[in-house]
Design a protein around this motif. Structure first.
Motif, short mmCIF file in Angstrom:
data_model
loop_
_atom_site.label_atom_id
_atom_site.label_comp_id
_atom_site.label_asym_id
_atom_site.label_seq_id
_atom_site.Cartn_x
_atom_site.Cartn_y
_atom_site.Cartn_z
N GLN A 1 -3.10 -25.50 29.07
CA GLN A 1 -2.86 -24.07 29.27
C GLN A 1 -2.72 -23.74 30.75
O GLN A 1 -1.80 -23.03 31.16
CB GLN A 1 -4.01 -23.27 28.66
CG GLN A 1 -3.93 -21.77 28.96
CD GLN A 1 -5.22 -21.06 28.59
OE1 GLN A 1 -6.12 -21.66 28.04
NE2 GLN A 1 -5.30 -19.79 28.92
N GLN B 1 -2.17 -15.74 26.48
CA GLN B 1 -3.18 -16.77 26.72
C GLN B 1 -3.51 -17.52 25.43
O GLN B 1 -3.66 -18.75 25.43
CB GLN B 1 -4.44 -16.13 27.31
CG GLN B 1 -4.26 -15.58 28.72
CD GLN B 1 -4.00 -16.67 29.73
OE1 GLN B 1 -4.59 -17.74 29.65
NE2 GLN B 1 -3.11 -16.42 30.68
N ARG B 2 -3.63 -16.78 24.35
CA ARG B 2 -3.92 -17.44 23.06
C ARG B 2 -2.75 -18.32 22.63
O ARG B 2 -2.96 -19.40 22.06
CB ARG B 2 -4.21 -16.38 21.99
CG ARG B 2 -5.56 -15.69 22.16
CD ARG B 2 -5.92 -14.90 20.92
NE ARG B 2 -4.99 -13.81 20.68
CZ ARG B 2 -5.12 -12.58 21.19
NH1 ARG B 2 -6.16 -12.30 21.99
NH2 ARG B 2 -4.25 -11.64 20.92
N TRP B 3 -1.54 -17.88 22.91
CA TRP B 3 -0.37 -18.69 22.56
C TRP B 3 -0.34 -19.98 23.38
O TRP B 3 -0.05 -21.06 22.87
CB TRP B 3 0.90 -17.90 22.80
CG TRP B 3 2.15 -18.67 22.46
CD1 TRP B 3 2.65 -18.95 21.24
CD2 TRP B 3 3.04 -19.28 23.41
NE1 TRP B 3 3.80 -19.69 21.34
CE2 TRP B 3 4.07 -19.91 22.67
CE3 TRP B 3 3.07 -19.35 24.80
CZ2 TRP B 3 5.10 -20.59 23.27
CZ3 TRP B 3 4.11 -20.03 25.41
CH2 TRP B 3 5.11 -20.64 24.64
N GLU C 1 -2.94 -21.43 24.66
CA GLU C 1 -4.03 -22.27 24.18
C GLU C 1 -3.62 -23.07 22.94
O GLU C 1 -4.04 -24.21 22.74
CB GLU C 1 -5.25 -21.42 23.85
CG GLU C 1 -5.96 -20.85 25.08
CD GLU C 1 -7.09 -19.94 24.69
OE1 GLU C 1 -7.35 -19.78 23.47
OE2 GLU C 1 -7.73 -19.36 25.59
#
Length: 421
Positions: A164, A298-300, A302
């Motif tokens: 990331q 950010q979740r994507w 990750e």
């Protein structure tokens, strides 16, 4: 010094144990035969030959047992000079072994000459285009198991965080505006922006049809009392909706419509601004930074590593299926290219040869030191056990041969003595 972990050479092979028992048993048998023959000599002169054979065989067997044992330990635990040769010289053995590797194997011209005869590119091409059933299958199975274990061992959170961070940093370092401007310019040059404009027009038409009641309500609210009392607000709303619908329909059917041309001019100006306008570039960079900092982004990011990891695991756990799919087609195409393109194959072989020579040049001294220091770190029991097990049962054959040859020599000497007497 701590001994090395147990390995293959730490356990005596079954053949070595068996031959050791045979050699020892033969020596004991010679001693028993000597005692028996010595007692029977008065009964018949032939027993003298048996006694001579057993006596000399016993002496030869004892001498070779002493010689073999003296290589690795003190015979009977007695500190006899010049025994336990290997343990006493383990440092010199390590240094000589390391020097032997350095002078005979880790030499640049030796490696270069050896690598000159190896066709690494050809071997890779043959394996990719026509992998052997046995070795290739075992190699793929072993490599796949190793890759799967390595992927399973990686910490998803820690390694995912590294991925990331790497992707996010790469995005931050990349100037997006010039890239977007170049892409938009190339798309417009090839007419690929037209479907985008058509889609925008269709979306506007659909939005107008779905929300005409909002337009009517807006006209009704903005109209004066007289217009509402006479019902003209409804007429104005209908005219406005019909006009907009007709305009959108004309834009959709007429590629040369003025508003459509203005939209294309606007896209062309946007492409220029993205490439050359510092203010536009700054705004794009600000939007990019906000997107990267967005929790959803950010979740994507990750999830990128976990998705890639899952895909790699699927390939590693079922390599035959992967080789039968698009990945297999790509690998076979690479193999065919290596097979048919001699210039590429020569370049790969030259690279491998130079890499091997460079590795020997850069790390040869380190390998020599590693061998020497490893042997130095072994305790005496470890080096004795490993060398004795490595030599195997040949040393025990020396004992057997010494016993039998000694017996034959004793028999010949006794026969000569009888003939001369």
């Amino acid at each position: 010094m701590s001994p090395l972990p147990r390995a293959g050479f730490d356990v005596a092979p079954a053949g070595l144990v068996r031959m050791r028992l045979v050699a020892t048993g033969l020596l004991v048998g010679m001693a028993a035969l000597f005692l028996a023959a010595r007692a029977l000599v008065p009964l018949h002169p032939a027993w003298g030959f048996v006694r001579a054979f057993a006596e000399a065989g016993m002496v030869g067997g004892m001498a070779d047992w002493f010689a073999v044992t003296a290589l690795f330990r003190h015979p009977l635990g007695l500190p006899i000079p010049h025994t336990a040769i290997v343990p006493r010289n383990k440092i010199r053995i390590g240094d000589q072994l390391a020097q032997f590797l350095r002078e005979n194997f880790l030499v640049t011209h030796v490696i270069a000459r050896r690598m000159q005869r190896l066709d690494v590119a050809g071997a890779i091409a043959r394996w990719l285009t026509d992998p052997p059933e046995g070795a290739g299958g075992r190699f793929r199975a072993g490599a796949s198991k190793l890759v799967a274990q390595a992927l399973d061992a990686l910490d998803p959170q820690r390694f995912g965080g590294l991925v990331q961070a790497a992707v996010a940093n790469r995005l931050r370092e990349t100037e997006v505006a010039p890239v977007l401007g170049q892409l938009l310019k190339a798309a417009m040059a090839e007419g690929r922006h037209q479907p985008l404009i058509d889609a925008a027009i269709r979306w506007a038409s659909s939005a107008l049809a779905d929300n005409d009641h909002l337009i009517r309500q807006l006209v009704h609210d903005k109209a004066g009392t007289i217009l509402r009392w006479t019902g003209l607000d409804e007429t104005v709303a209908n005219k406005l909706i019909d006009g907009l619908s007709g305009l959108l329909a004309d834009m959709g059917t007429d590629p040369e419509h003025p508003l459509r041309r203005r939209a294309e001019n606007g896209l062309d100006q946007l492409a220029w601004d993205l490439r050359f306008d510092p203010a536009m570039a700054a705004r794009v960079e600000q939007v990019k930074a906000e997107l990267i900092a967005n929790p959803a982004m950010q979740r994507w990011l990750e999830g990128l590593w976990e998705q890639a990891r899952a895909g790699l695991l699927a390939i590693a756990r079922d390599p035959e299926r992967a080789m039968a799919g698009r990945l297999g087609d790509v690998l076979r195409q690479i193999g065919e290219t290596l097979r048919d393109d001699r210039r590429l194959a020569c370049a790969i072989n030259r690279f491998v040869r130079r890499a091997a020579v460079g590795a020997a040049t850069d790390y040869g001294d380190g390998i020599v030191r590693l061998v020497s220091e490893t042997v130095r770190s072994w305790d005496t029991q470890t080096i004795t056990r490993r060398l004795e097990n490595a030599v195997g049962k040949d040393l025990q054959y020396i004992r057997v041969n010494g016993t039998l040859v000694g017996g034959m020599v004793g028999l010949v000497i006794h026969a000569v003595d009888v003939a001369l007497g």
